[in-house]
Structures are given as C-alpha cells and as structure tokens.
Scaffold this active site. Structure first.
Site, PDB file in Angstrom:
ATOM      1  N   HIS A  80       0.823  -1.222   0.000  1.00  0.00           N
ATOM      2  CA  HIS A  80       0.000   0.000   0.000  1.00  0.00           C
ATOM      3  C   HIS A  80       0.855   1.269   0.000  1.00  0.00           C
ATOM      4  CE1 HIS A  80       0.016  -0.014   4.577  1.00  0.00           C
ATOM      5  NE2 HIS A  80      -0.044   1.286   4.411  1.00  0.00           N
ATOM      6  N   ASP A 217       0.989  -7.647   2.222  1.00  0.00           N
ATOM      7  CA  ASP A 217       1.197  -6.209   1.998  1.00  0.00           C
ATOM      8  C   ASP A 217       2.693  -5.858   1.889  1.00  0.00           C
ATOM      9  OD1 ASP A 217       0.808  -3.503   1.740  1.00  0.00           O
ATOM     10  OD2 ASP A 217      -0.575  -3.319   3.430  1.00  0.00           O
ATOM     11  N   SER A 654       3.915   2.394   8.351  1.00  0.00           N
ATOM     12  CA  SER A 654       3.650   1.410   7.300  1.00  0.00           C
ATOM     13  C   SER A 654       4.905   1.142   6.494  1.00  0.00           C
ATOM     14  CB  SER A 654       2.574   1.917   6.349  1.00  0.00           C
ATOM     15  OG  SER A 654       1.315   1.824   6.942  1.00  0.00           O
TER      16      SER A 654
HETATM   17  N1  ARG Z   1      -4.761   0.710   7.131  1.00  0.00           N
HETATM   18  C1  ARG Z   1      -3.482   0.771   6.497  1.00  0.00           C
HETATM   19  C2  ARG Z   1      -2.706   1.989   6.969  1.00  0.00           C
HETATM   20  O1  ARG Z   1      -3.258   3.033   7.194  1.00  0.00           O
HETATM   21  C3  ARG Z   1      -3.587   0.883   5.010  1.00  0.00           C
HETATM   22  C4  ARG Z   1      -4.059  -0.334   4.368  1.00  0.00           C
HETATM   23  C5  ARG Z   1      -4.288  -0.174   2.896  1.00  0.00           C
HETATM   24  N2  ARG Z   1      -5.231  -1.171   2.478  1.00  0.00           N
HETATM   25  C6  ARG Z   1      -6.494  -0.899   2.126  1.00  0.00           C
HETATM   26  N3  ARG Z   1      -7.319  -1.878   1.949  1.00  0.00           N
HETATM   27  N4  ARG Z   1      -6.925   0.337   1.948  1.00  0.00           N
HETATM   28  O2  ARG Z   1      -1.505   1.932   7.044  1.00  0.00           O
END
Ligand code: ARG
Length: 719
Positions: A80, A217, A654
């Site tokens: 991501h 991911d 992330s």
């Molecule tokens: N929740 C994750 C973050 O803010 C991002 C994940 C991205 N995946 C998604 N399905 N939008 O780091």
C-alpha cells in the site's frame, strides 16, 4: 538534554512501559533495562547510531517507511506504500495493480511515481537553543512564527550545502524542543516487484484495519544513484545505490511471545492534546471529515467507470480516502463507546489542581494552560470552512493554479525570503508534482470533486465564506447549484492546465503573465490570492501564539507525568522512532481471544473468488497442494500469513521492517487492529495491536507463486 537526564532516572526505575512509547533513538539508552528485559540482544547504544547497523538500513519514503534488504539498493516496503507507483505505471491494457509486477532484471524495473524519494537519515541534532534564541514573550504570533521559520531556513540552508542532502527542522512537544534532520535524498526510485492486488491488498477495505488478516502487503523498490554514487535525477545511466547497511531477512520468523521492534517514521499522534481539543475533534472535525471522505469516494466512483483508465487514475486517491474514512469511523465508535473524554476531562482537572497546588508551578504554567484553551477555541471556530477549503486542493486544477501563481510571486524575492516550499530547493519537487498530475487527473472527475466541495462551501454562513472566492464563483446566499455547475463547465472546457507541458511552462512565467492570463483557474488563483493569503497569515499568527504556550503546557504535562511515573516520549511527528514489544494476541471483545497468527488455511476460508477475496489461482493451487516449502510453522500446521504485535505504531510506520532481537527482518508492519486506532489519541495496552505480514508468507508467495527467484537470491536470507 537536561530534561532527559531527569527522564532517565524516572524510566530506569520503572520498567513497566514496554509496548507504549515511540522513542527517539537517543532516548534508547535511558530505557536500556526495559529493552534488555523485553529481549533485545543488540546494545541500545548501537541503535542510537544512525549510520551504524541497523539504523543505517532504515529509510523513509516520505509518508511510509522502508528498509534496504540487499547491497544493491533493494528496498522493501508495503504494497500500500508502493500503491501510487504501481498505479502510476498501470493502464487499462497493462494493469499492474491487478496483475502484479516483477522485474526479472535491472533493465526491466520501472520508474516509481514522479517525485518518489528515498530518504536515509544520517544525522539528528538538537537545535532548540538556536531556534529559540531571540524569542520573547511579548512578540506577536506572526513575529514568533517568522522568527522560527527564518531560523529553521537558515539551519536548513547550511545543512544542505551538500546538495545530496535534504534537511528539515522539526518541533517536538509543540515547540519545547527542535531537532535538525539531515537525510540523504535519493531521487531515482524504481519499482521492482509487487504482488497482485489480490495478494497485496487481499481483503481490501473490508479487512482493512481488521483482524484476522491475510494480506501480503509487501512490495520492492530499488534506489538508484549517479555513476559517482551521488543522488541524481532519473537517468538510464544511473546505477543501483550501495547502502552502508542492509537487513538480513529471517525465514524462520517469530513465535508467540517473541521480542519484536519496529524502527520507522510514525506520522502523527495526539496523545497530549487538551480535553477541548479531544472533544472538538471527535464530536465535530472527525464526523465532518469522515462524511467528506466517504462522499468524495462516491463522487469519484460515480464519475469514472470501474476498470476504466479514468478510474485507475484515481485508484490511489480512492484507497487513501477509504482508508481514512474507516480510520475516523473506528475512532468515533471507540470514543462514543469508551471513556476517552471522561479521562481527558479528569486529567485536565487534575493537571490544573496539581499546577495550582504550588505557587511556583502556578506562576510557571498557570497562564499558559488558560491561554491554550482560548487559542484552541479560536482555531476551532472556523474548522468547517478550513476543512472544506483545505479539501479543495484535492482538485488538481485548483491546487496547481494556486501553487504556480504562488511560485511566480515568491520568485520575486531572494531565496531565503521566499515562503518555504517555494525556494530553489523546492523547484524539483514542484515540477515532479506537476508531472504526477498527468497520471492522476481526469477533467470530469476533478470537476465533480470541486463541485462537491464548493457546494458545501456555499452552504456556510456568509461571514465564514471568503468574499473574493464567492465573487469569483458567483456564490451568494441565494446559491444556485445550476449556476455553479455552468461556471465549472466553462472553466474546465477552457483551462489548459490539464496539459503537463502547459503546467511546466507556467513554472517559468512572471507575475504579469499570470495577471494577463485568460485561463480560468489561473484567474481564480490571481483574483483570490489576497484573500487566501490573509487567511494564511492569520493561521500563521495563531500558530505563533500556540507556539508561545503549548511548550509550557507540555512542560507541565511532562512534569506531571513524571510525578505519576508515566512514560514520557514526544508525539509522533514523522521522525525516526523505535517501538518495541512482543508477538501477542488480544481480546477485542468480551468472551473472545484473537490468536496472534493467521494461516494459509484461514485465507482459504475467506476465499469467495470475488474481489476483495479472490486470490490468484496459482496461490490457491499451492495451498491446496500443501506445498509449504521451508516456511512451515509447526504449531499452526501451516505457513503463517500475518501476526499481531504489541508495538506502538501509527500511519507512517507502514512498510517498517519488523525486527527480531538481532535486528533481522521477520516481517513488515502494515496496519493496526480496529480497536486500537483511537490509540493515536488514547493508548490502551490491552487493545493496542499492530498487524505484521510474516516474512515467511512474503518469501513463500515470492517463491511459490510469483517466481521472484532473482530477488530471493539477491537478499541475505537467514534459513
Ligand atoms: N490501514 C493501512 C494503513 O493506514 C492501510 C491499508 C491499505 N489497504 C487498504 N485496503 N486500503 O496503514
């Protein structure tokens, strides 16, 4: 430094704070005992040296974290985090988001999205004294702001005398301390490998922020530099960067209870906000932004067909909006169900009582606390307009016209006098962003976004609206949607800013050229500039005023927390931090316990053959054959896919490598569980869980599904 010595004493006696805390590297020796006790095998001292192992292997992507995993500049991060670059290289015919991408050799690697950067932090210096020198209590907010800004610019300019580096001054505790960060800035970044969306974004927005999770991911970039080894703009002749350090990838992974840590760049937390700030945010700002983000996603989807090139151009924006819409939703839910506000109110009361108990304390902090509440109220009064107006910059036409005109204005000044963001050092960044729009802009969608936002803006009471903006769009109390729609039709039909060459050409033009221009968006930028600048000045004045009191408030909080034996670390501010803890499950609800590992078999149970639970056929085949290779974990009788940890992380972390006690990569952190999102404001050790993709799953997919043997060979894998 003085403060830290006091801190050290407080922390070394305690040793109860494992898990909570985003520590600055230089603080680690002060919590050495806790780190050792938790299981760290390296010396905490070693972790404070940014150019040593392992810190030297950790990089920032600006918004995400990543790490070097080979001596040829191979970088691993989250899918991501690379999403924008995968999207940037995707077309309807060659959809890399859908199909995934693998460069089998260097020559096949693709340029990452325009403006992509890799930052390697090499030095951090406390510059509090330099920045604060000359600040006085009687200064106006604007003067205070300008003083800090000028001092920062000066330090940055000195630090950047070597053009390979990007420097920045960042404030901690609202301005109690300032640090200067020096980062090597690599400007040629290439996409090396990404699994298909159906692996890298498995579970999509349904599973996002949730456990149990089965998402691969991860994605790979490579850093390139000129032949002389120095950062350079993209060129065919560039060569892979040779980092001083890179991480080994551990293929044996971790077990329940094991020590883990994350080194990375958490974006923003708000753990020391006042009771009023918490209330304003959760009862007004978040409901508004959540609704806005959801509505913009609808608008974009309603104006671009699924699977079309138009939709692809907005894939990244949609993902970001949906991600934060859910984030805000969770926080509001937790806030209304829980006791966050009561406890913040209580703290507010106790802090005042504690301050007032001693006359020296009262004298030192009393005034600041009251003044902070006043300033918070002032700043909140126009939150609706400020939010809606801020979102208008999602429209590429609005933002590029304003930015280009501002550049022409600033160029009239000497470099040091220019607004930050418009100095010589920023020109490359501006031109890259002008280029990036080409793969992210569709007139019809941009227009619909702007229509959505201006319609909201027009509903604001007249006194909150901006007269020149009203005049430009013919907005008045008898607002007519049809009239606005017609105006926008004309503007989008006439503007030439949708053309990359035109945008870039405007970077060179004079203020007079702008004033003469008939391009409707340029006209908007020119005609509303004064009014917008006035708002900007007001907000700088406010931020200067806040800077005079927030540090005092923070000093009080720090002293108060110290008296209670609570941990003291600065809120996240996109700078390098360390968090450590263990692999551990949790109880999200009464009567339920979530185990820390998910498995390939669990992934099969989710499969429906439809987005977002539609794994590639090859992956399903390998699972069905029970072909686990060397990635099998006995106690779960499968390959572990994702796991839970107790690490204190937030957005920006992330892509961070999850490291074991020897600083080998055992996974990547990519998310937090639903119940922990409010932790950005209100940390709860029983609910705070980070979600990691297991290194074993990453390697298993790369080996068995995507055939990324070249990369597996390139990395140092501990088997
Ligand atoms: N929740 C994750 C973050 O803010 C991002 C994940 C991205 N995946 C998604 N399905 N939008 O780091």
């Amino acid at each position: 430094m003085k403060k830290l010595i006091i801190l050290a004493a407080a922390l070394c006696t305690g040793s109860v704070f494992a898990d909570e805390g985003m520590w600055q590297p230089h603080q680690l020796p002060t919590i050495a005992k806790d780190l050792k006790k938790a299981g760290l095998k390296l010396s905490p001292e070693k972790l404070t040296n940014l150019t040593d192992f392992p810190m030297g292997a950790i990089v920032s992507l600006g918004g995400c974290t990543a790490s070097f995993v080979s001596d040829k500049g191979l970088v691993v991060t989250n899918h991501h985090c690379a999403y924008g670059s995968i999207q940037y290289n995707s077309t309807e015919e060659n959809n890399l988001l859908e199909n995934g991408f693998l460069a089998k050799k260097l020559g096949e690697e693709l340029q990452a999205a325009a403006g992509s950067r890799i930052y390697v932090t090499e030095n951090i210096v406390n510059v509090s004294n330099q920045i604060k020198k000359g600040l006085t209590g009687s200064m106006s907010g604007s003067d205070r702001y300008a003083h800090i800004d000028n001092m920062s610019k000066k330090l940055v300019a000195e630090c950047e005398s070597d053009k390979a580096y990007r420097c920045s001054v960042v404030n901690f505790h609202g301005g109690l301390e300032y640090y200067l960060f020096k980062q090597l800035m690599i400007r040629d970044v290439r996409l090396v490998h990404a699994p298909a969306n159906s692996v890298g974004k498995y579970g999509g927005d349904i599973d996002n922020w949730m456990w149990p999770r089965h998402t691969g991911d991860y994605a790979f970039y490579r850093a390139y530099v000129g032949k002389d080894g120095k950062p350079a703009d993209f060129s065919e002749d560039n060569v892979p960067f040779k980092p001083k350090h890179h991480l080994k990838v551990n293929a044996k992974g971790v077990d329940d209870g094991d020590y883990i840590m994350v080194l990375g760049y958490p974006g923003r937390t708000n753990r020391y906000r006042t009771a009023d700030e918490v209330k304003n945010t959760f009862t007004e700002n978040y409901p508004l932004t959540k609704e806005l983000m959801g509505s913009l996603v609808e608008t974009i989807k309603g104006n671009s067909e699924e699977g079309s090139d138009e939709r692809l151009k907005y894939a990244s924006l949609i993902a970001g909006l949906a991600n934060y819409e859910k984030n805000r939703g969770s926080m509001m839910e937790s806030y209304h169900k829980g006791t966050t506000q009561q406890r913040k109110d209580q703290l507010n009361k106790e802090l005042r009582k504690w301050v007032n108990k001693k006359s020296s304390r009262k004298k030192q902090f009393g005034g600041a606390i009251g003044e902070l509440d006043n300033l918070v109220a002032t700043s909140h009064a126009t939150y609706k307009r400020d939010t809606i107006f801020g979102y208008a910059s999602i429209s590429s036409m609005m933002s590029s016209a304003s930015r280009l005109y501002r550049l022409a204005l600033e160029k009239q000044k000497t470099d040091m006098e220019r607004e930050s963001g418009y100095q010589e050092r920023d020109l490359n960044r501006i031109s890259q962003s002008m280029k990036r729009i080409s793969r992210r802009y569709e007139a019809k969608v941009d227009q619909a976004i702007l229509m959505n936002l201006l319609t909201r803006y027009a509903q604001l009471p007249a006194k909150e609206r901006i007269q020149d903006v009203d005049r430009f769009f013919s907005i008045d109390d008898g607002f007519s949607e049809a009239r606005l729609a017609k105006k926008l039709d004309k503007m989008y039909a006439k503007t030439k800013l949708g053309d990359e060459a035109v945008r870039l050409a405007w970077m060179e033009k004079s203020v007079a050229d702008f004033e003469k221009s008939e391009d409707p968006f340029i006209q908007y930028a020119v005609k509303t500039y004064k009014a917008r600048k006035a708002l900007e000045d007001k907000s700088k004045d406010l931020s200067g005023k806040l800077n005079a009191v927030r540090p005092k408030y923070m000093e009080a909080i720090i002293a108060y927390n110290k008296s209670k034996g609570l941990p003291i670390y600065a809120d996240a501010n996109s700078t390098l931090r360390v968090t450590y803890g263990n692999v551990k499950g949790y109880s999200p609800k009464d009567g339920m316990y979530a185990v820390p590992f998910t498995t390939l078999d669990g992934l099969l149970q989710k499969e429906i053959g439809e987005e977002p639970f539609n794994s590639p056929k090859k992956l399903l085949d390998v699972i069905n054959k029970k072909d686990y290779g060397s990635y099998y974990k006995k106690d779960i009788d499968s390959v572990p896919v994702n796991y839970l940890g107790t690490l204190d992380i937030t957005g920006g972390n992330s892509g961070s490598p999850t490291l074991n006690d020897k600083a080998e990569l055992v996974g990547l952190v990519f998310d937090g569980v639903y119940e922990s999102i409010i932790g950005d404001w209100d940390y709860d050790p029983s609910l705070n869980r980070s979600i990691h993709v297991d290194s074993r799953y990453m390697l298993w997919v790369m080996e068995k599904v995507d055939g990324a043997h070249n990369l597996i060979k390139e990395m140092d894998i501990v088997r």
